[in-house]
Design a protein around this motif. Sequence first.
Motif, PDB file in Angstrom:
ATOM      1  N   PRO A   7       0.841  -1.199   0.000  1.00 46.36           N
ATOM      2  CA  PRO A   7       0.000   0.000   0.000  1.00 46.36           C
ATOM      3  C   PRO A   7       0.878   1.253   0.000  1.00 46.36           C
ATOM      4  N   ALA A   8       0.420   2.273  -0.686  1.00 44.33           N
ATOM      5  CA  ALA A   8       1.192   3.511  -0.803  1.00 44.33           C
ATOM      6  C   ALA A   8       1.540   4.089   0.569  1.00 44.33           C
ATOM      7  N   GLU A   9       0.619   4.006   1.532  1.00 42.48           N
ATOM      8  CA  GLU A   9       0.896   4.582   2.852  1.00 42.48           C
ATOM      9  C   GLU A   9       2.024   3.846   3.569  1.00 42.48           C
ATOM     10  N   LEU A  10       2.155   2.552   3.333  1.00 40.65           N
ATOM     11  CA  LEU A  10       3.242   1.800   3.951  1.00 40.65           C
ATOM     12  C   LEU A  10       4.576   2.157   3.305  1.00 40.65           C
ATOM     13  N   GLU A  12       5.272   5.044   1.921  1.00 45.71           N
ATOM     14  CA  GLU A  12       5.589   6.391   2.401  1.00 45.71           C
ATOM     15  C   GLU A  12       6.073   6.382   3.845  1.00 45.71           C
ATOM     16  N   LEU A  13       5.497   5.528   4.677  1.00 45.44           N
ATOM     17  CA  LEU A  13       5.927   5.420   6.064  1.00 45.44           C
ATOM     18  C   LEU A  13       7.368   4.917   6.127  1.00 45.44           C
ATOM     19  N   GLU A  14       7.683   3.895   5.349  1.00 49.16           N
ATOM     20  CA  GLU A  14       9.057   3.380   5.314  1.00 49.16           C
ATOM     21  C   GLU A  14      10.010   4.432   4.762  1.00 49.16           C
ATOM     22  N   SER A  16       9.694   7.686   4.934  1.00 50.99           N
ATOM     23  CA  SER A  16       9.915   8.737   5.934  1.00 50.99           C
ATOM     24  C   SER A  16      10.862   8.241   7.029  1.00 50.99           C
ATOM     25  N   LYS A  33       6.401   2.064  14.818  1.00 48.78           N
ATOM     26  CA  LYS A  33       5.219   2.216  13.969  1.00 48.78           C
ATOM     27  C   LYS A  33       5.424   1.503  12.634  1.00 48.78           C
ATOM     28  N   ARG A  37       3.304  -1.818  11.265  1.00 45.60           N
ATOM     29  CA  ARG A  37       2.590  -1.808   9.980  1.00 45.60           C
ATOM     30  C   ARG A  37       3.102  -2.904   9.047  1.00 45.60           C
TER      31      ARG A  37
END
Length: 67
Positions: A7-10, A12-14, A16, A33, A37
Amino acid sequence: MSDIDFPAELVELERSAWEAAQRGELTADLAAKVQARITAFAEASGLDRYTAEMALKKLVRHPEPDA
């Protein structure tokens, strides 16, 4: 690119977390976090957590050039 559809949010989280680590600013909270995830994603996808984590790190840290 990875054969795993993250998923795009994962991603982006990685990303960041990786950027924070490069600046020497990664916090334990952000690292936890990301791990939570990745673990949740791996379990939901039926993947080994280690395999999912390594594929995600490769995707973020060593992106393939655009074709």
